[in-house]
Design a protein around this motif. Structure first.
Motif, mmCIF file in Angstrom:
data_model
loop_
_atom_site.group_PDB
_atom_site.id
_atom_site.type_symbol
_atom_site.label_atom_id
_atom_site.label_comp_id
_atom_site.label_asym_id
_atom_site.label_seq_id
_atom_site.Cartn_x
_atom_site.Cartn_y
_atom_site.Cartn_z
ATOM 1 N N CYS A 3 0.709 6.972 -6.655
ATOM 2 C CA CYS A 3 -0.466 7.810 -6.936
ATOM 3 C C CYS A 3 -0.148 9.280 -6.609
ATOM 4 O O CYS A 3 -0.470 10.185 -7.370
ATOM 5 N N TRP A 4 0.516 9.481 -5.470
ATOM 6 C CA TRP A 4 0.842 10.840 -5.021
ATOM 7 C C TRP A 4 1.782 11.531 -5.997
ATOM 8 O O TRP A 4 1.662 12.727 -6.275
ATOM 9 N N ASP A 5 2.735 10.761 -6.547
ATOM 10 C CA ASP A 5 3.692 11.326 -7.501
ATOM 11 C C ASP A 5 2.995 11.836 -8.760
ATOM 12 O O ASP A 5 3.501 12.748 -9.423
ATOM 13 N N GLU A 6 1.858 11.231 -9.109
ATOM 14 C CA GLU A 6 1.122 11.715 -10.289
ATOM 15 C C GLU A 6 0.603 13.138 -10.059
ATOM 16 O O GLU A 6 0.535 13.941 -10.976
ATOM 17 N N LEU A 7 0.195 13.417 -8.818
ATOM 18 C CA LEU A 7 -0.401 14.731 -8.525
ATOM 19 C C LEU A 7 0.646 15.796 -8.198
ATOM 20 O O LEU A 7 0.390 16.994 -8.355
ATOM 21 N N LEU B 143 0.820 -1.216 0.000
ATOM 22 C CA LEU B 143 0.000 0.000 0.000
ATOM 23 C C LEU B 143 0.858 1.274 0.000
ATOM 24 O O LEU B 143 0.562 2.230 -0.725
ATOM 25 N N VAL B 144 1.924 1.268 0.810
ATOM 26 C CA VAL B 144 2.726 2.489 0.910
ATOM 27 C C VAL B 144 3.328 2.845 -0.456
ATOM 28 O O VAL B 144 3.423 4.025 -0.811
ATOM 29 N N ASN B 145 3.689 1.834 -1.234
ATOM 30 C CA ASN B 145 4.232 2.099 -2.577
ATOM 31 C C ASN B 145 3.126 2.583 -3.511
ATOM 32 O O ASN B 145 3.353 3.461 -4.347
ATOM 33 N N ARG B 146 1.951 1.991 -3.386
ATOM 34 C CA ARG B 146 0.845 2.431 -4.240
ATOM 35 C C ARG B 146 0.431 3.862 -3.897
ATOM 36 O O ARG B 146 0.109 4.654 -4.780
ATOM 37 N N PHE B 147 0.464 4.166 -2.596
ATOM 38 C CA PHE B 147 0.180 5.566 -2.224
ATOM 39 C C PHE B 147 1.190 6.505 -2.883
ATOM 40 O O PHE B 147 0.829 7.505 -3.501
ATOM 41 N N ARG B 148 2.458 6.169 -2.772
ATOM 42 C CA ARG B 148 3.503 7.054 -3.307
ATOM 43 C C ARG B 148 3.380 7.217 -4.824
ATOM 44 O O ARG B 148 3.510 8.314 -5.367
ATOM 45 N N GLY C 235 -7.370 13.541 1.105
ATOM 46 C CA GLY C 235 -8.653 12.890 1.397
ATOM 47 C C GLY C 235 -9.245 12.206 0.178
ATOM 48 O O GLY C 235 -9.921 11.167 0.301
ATOM 49 N N ILE C 236 -9.002 12.756 -1.000
ATOM 50 C CA ILE C 236 -9.551 12.169 -2.234
ATOM 51 C C ILE C 236 -8.732 10.949 -2.646
ATOM 52 O O ILE C 236 -9.276 9.878 -2.952
ATOM 53 N N VAL C 237 -7.398 11.113 -2.632
ATOM 54 C CA VAL C 237 -6.522 9.980 -2.968
ATOM 55 C C VAL C 237 -6.770 8.825 -1.999
ATOM 56 O O VAL C 237 -6.892 7.657 -2.412
ATOM 57 N N SER C 238 -6.867 9.127 -0.715
ATOM 58 C CA SER C 238 -7.079 8.072 0.286
ATOM 59 C C SER C 238 -8.399 7.358 0.057
ATOM 60 O O SER C 238 -8.510 6.148 0.286
ATOM 61 N N ALA C 239 -9.417 8.086 -0.391
ATOM 62 C CA ALA C 239 -10.727 7.470 -0.625
ATOM 63 C C ALA C 239 -10.639 6.431 -1.742
ATOM 64 O O ALA C 239 -11.127 5.299 -1.593
ATOM 65 N N PHE C 240 -9.990 6.787 -2.857
ATOM 66 C CA PHE C 240 -9.856 5.814 -3.950
ATOM 67 C C PHE C 240 -9.032 4.596 -3.497
ATOM 68 O O PHE C 240 -9.377 3.454 -3.777
ATOM 69 N N LEU C 241 -7.919 4.858 -2.779
ATOM 70 C CA LEU C 241 -7.061 3.747 -2.355
ATOM 71 C C LEU C 241 -7.759 2.878 -1.313
ATOM 72 O O LEU C 241 -7.552 1.646 -1.275
ATOM 73 N N ALA C 242 -8.603 3.477 -0.470
ATOM 74 C CA ALA C 242 -9.336 2.694 0.527
ATOM 75 C C ALA C 242 -10.320 1.750 -0.165
ATOM 76 O O ALA C 242 -10.492 0.586 0.239
ATOM 77 N N ILE C 243 -10.961 2.232 -1.213
ATOM 78 C CA ILE C 243 -11.882 1.366 -1.969
ATOM 79 C C ILE C 243 -11.100 0.227 -2.629
ATOM 80 O O ILE C 243 -11.550 -0.924 -2.643
ATOM 81 N N ASP C 244 -9.894 0.537 -3.128
ATOM 82 C CA ASP C 244 -9.051 -0.534 -3.680
ATOM 83 C C ASP C 244 -8.771 -1.599 -2.617
ATOM 84 O O ASP C 244 -8.799 -2.805 -2.898
ATOM 85 N N GLU C 245 -8.455 -1.137 -1.386
ATOM 86 C CA GLU C 245 -8.178 -2.092 -0.300
ATOM 87 C C GLU C 245 -9.370 -3.000 -0.047
ATOM 88 O O GLU C 245 -9.231 -4.217 0.132
ATOM 89 N N LEU C 246 -10.553 -2.386 -0.008
ATOM 90 C CA LEU C 246 -11.768 -3.155 0.306
ATOM 91 C C LEU C 246 -12.047 -4.173 -0.797
ATOM 92 O O LEU C 246 -12.392 -5.328 -0.523
ATOM 93 N N ARG C 247 -11.892 -3.723 -2.028
ATOM 94 C CA ARG C 247 -12.111 -4.648 -3.156
ATOM 95 C C ARG C 247 -11.099 -5.796 -3.127
ATOM 96 O O ARG C 247 -11.446 -6.963 -3.360
ATOM 97 N N ALA C 248 -9.841 -5.445 -2.873
ATOM 98 C CA ALA C 248 -8.794 -6.477 -2.841
ATOM 99 C C ALA C 248 -9.080 -7.498 -1.749
ATOM 100 O O ALA C 248 -8.696 -8.670 -1.847
ATOM 101 N N ALA C 249 -9.788 -7.048 -0.680
ATOM 102 C CA ALA C 249 -10.153 -7.955 0.421
ATOM 103 C C ALA C 249 -11.456 -8.701 0.120
ATOM 104 O O ALA C 249 -11.987 -9.397 0.991
#
Lengths: 411, 411
Positions: free
Chosen positions: A18-22, A11-16, A107-121
């Motif tokens: 995504c963050w680098d895109e913005l 997750l920490v890599n996926r966050f980074r 808050g927006i980036v975290s929302a998309f990544l949180a949904i990814d987490e839930l789906r992956a689970a």
């Protein structure tokens, strides 16, 4: 597009990633801060990015006619009056002048990544989950903070909002491309809750050593315009005794505001000023300052402003100047939903803390059960390029938001 | 064109007719003040008017390659090193932002009307008489006062002047249409004296009841840029104890400058300020103020600025901010030509008074015998639309200037 970050890696890599895109969007090379005003090219690029994120995840996109965007996990149409309603999360893209990277977009980036987490689970939404991008939260372009959420919730007249202008004279309606739709009870009535994740704007979490916290309340706050008028005159030739210099009354009032706030454990700031004619060799005819003041209790705020008016008026008499005080905005205290806040604090084993900043969550709290999560900011600095959040703490924020959505909206 | 005013009617009416031609040029309808910055359309119109005035009187027009215009009564070529040289009079067209009507243009209008008086009385120039319109006297567009006369007299490097920029980034060279020519010893060496008529920028003449006075000296003065830096942060969430707010140090310094000036019988003003990011909800990262200070003696000015530096630095330590003081300009005292001043005061039976304002006459005084005449300003206000002069006093000014030119330059 974000295909690489929806599925793979820690997750920490996926966050980074995504963050680098913005990160480059709207960054000022000089200050390192962001200039992401509503409907300017950087913010429009972020809105496009939002649409791409929704599309990459197969999430339906809706707009509310006020400039706010929503991306839906689950069919928003199912959140009708007979159900528990949808759970909304998200934040804003716009920045203050030369603001930090995290205030809003996290808050927006975290929302998309949180949904990814839930789906992956392997989880699915038991009620619709919406990701919101509210427009003009900072008021940095049109002067009214939380403008998008206020319009959505019917807390500002759409004609007044339409007529707000930026520094170049462009109206909000022109920037939006239409008269704002105003209150959307059809959409609001379908909401069962709002949870906004935000970078902390202080050092409380750093001091207790927690990566994530839950907000308990928003302090009441207001903005007052202080108009000091005197008499323009030659800086060289006018005897000191003959002057009516509004800069003196302004300067006294800046210092008095600081003192009165300290005496009361409140916050007061004069961070914006305009001077006419603003020439080195002319005593000003007019100095306008803007007071931002906040306190834990509304009574404290009232007393602070009353004391400041009295002291400034006395000084104005001595300086031969005049002072007019105009209340530009007054926001009452917001107590977030007690049950929801306690539930989330238990769930996350996270500390509860108040905030002195306004948020779209403060606007929505009057209509639906609302909560906020904060992510630790080691510098405590906000509205500045020095604002910070570690990648590991951001990942912890995503996990906390995923836990909250799992608890409130998933099966 | 001014054909009606060259010949006919009482002087006070001819002054008014001429003045009415200029009155609308560059006047801001809102403030009633003037926006006549160098080489902007209003000032260009006034320069055209100057050329028309010279042509209507058959006066030869010359330019110096620095933006300064000269109209000649008598052949300027005769003022060679072997003669007594030409007598120059005049002033400037440019204004401070929202300045008054008289500051500058009165000296140019009075010069043309004084020559009309002398011609009507049948006099002829024994030495050439020049009317000058110096450019950018106020420094309102490019930041350096007396820029035109400084270039003419070799008191500023032409490359430095060329590179000066206005608020929009236009250079002085671009506005002038060429690299400035710089020092013109060929022209300056042909001058035998300069007499500038100017509206008074105070109430000394009003208090003694005289329409016209003679300047004795110009106070030394200077401009200092005060750069206060702190840390941008959120106005709501940052605890008062954690702030490094440069607006507080700025405000303290404004009040201290006023106090230190009063203690010494000097003048100090902070009339211009710039704030970054200048947002209501952000503690500023930087506040820049400009100090204008003047005193009768240079030692007093030095002491004033030293005392202010010490006090501001102490306050900066308390506020956790930093202060850098940059001297932008320093003008030593100007003693006008004692013999010439005394001769004119006797001739006109006029009082002598010092001034705390800078003038092109102050620049030229280092090179040629120089004097100034002041016309009574009943309000005493300057650099403001409230600046005033009665038509009868203006006519008295024209007569006084004509007497001076008759004494110095006519047969």
């Amino acid at each position: 597009m974000l295909s690489h970050s929806v599925e793979e890696g820690p997750l920490v890599n996926r966050f980074r990633a995504c963050w680098d895109e913005l990160a480059p969007v709207g960054r000022d090379a000089g200050s390192g801060g962001y200039l992401r005003y509503a409907f300017t090219p950087p913010e429009l690029r972020l809105r496009d990015w939002f649409r791409d994120q929704a599309a990459a995840r197969g999430m339906a996109l809706t707009e509310d006619g006020n400039g706010n965007l929503f991306a839906w996990w689950g069919d928003p149409g199912t959140g009708d009056a007979g159900s528990d309603g949808a759970i909304l999360t998200g934040s804003h893209f716009d920045s203050v002048p030369h603001g930090g990277a995290y205030d809003g977009p996290l808050g927006i980036v975290s929302a998309f990544l949180a949904i990814d987490e839930l789906r992956a689970a392997g989880m699915a939404p038991a009620r619709p989950v919406g990701v919101a991008a509210f427009v003009e939260e900072e008021g940095g372009r049109f002067g009214v903070p939380c403008l998008g959420s206020r319009l959505f919730a019917g807390a500002i007249d759409p004609d007044r909002a339409a007529a707000l202008t930026d520094a170049a004279g462009t109206t909000f309606a022109a920037a939006l491309g239409r008269r704002p739709a105003g209150a959307r009870p059809d959409l609001l009535g379908n909401l069962g809750g709002y949870v906004e994740l935000h970078v902390e704007q202080g050092r409380a979490l750093a001091e207790v050593g927690a990566p994530v916290g839950v907000a308990s309340a928003i302090w009441p706050h207001g903005r007052w315009r202080l108009e000091f008028t005197g008499e323009a005159n030659h800086a060289g030739t006018t005897r000191m005794a003959d002057r009516r210099d509004p800069m003196l009354t302004y300067a006294f009032t800046v210092l008095a505001a600081n003192k009165e706030a300290r005496l009361r454990g409140a916050h007061a700031t004069v961070g914006r000023v305009r001077v006419e004619p603003n020439a080195t060799n002319a005593i000003p005819s007019r100095v306008t300052g803007w007071l931002d003041a906040r306190a834990a209790e509304p009574e404290t705020l009232t007393e602070l402003v009353a004391a400041l008016r009295t002291k400034a008026a006395e000084r104005a008499r001595r300086d031969g100047t005049e002072l007019v005080v105009v209340e530009e905005s007054a926001t009452p205290p917001v107590a977030f939903d007690t049950d929801l806040g306690a539930r989330l604090a238990r769930l996350l084993a996270a500390p509860a803390l108040p905030t002195a900043a306004g948020h779209d969550a403060g606007v929505l709290a009057g209509h639906v059960p609302t909560a906020m999560l904060f992510v630790r900011n080691p510098t405590g600095v906000s509205h500045s390029p020095a604002e910070a959040a570690g990648d590991a703490d951001c990942a912890a924020g995503v996990r906390a938001l995923a836990e909250v959505l799992a608890e409130l909206a998933c099966r």
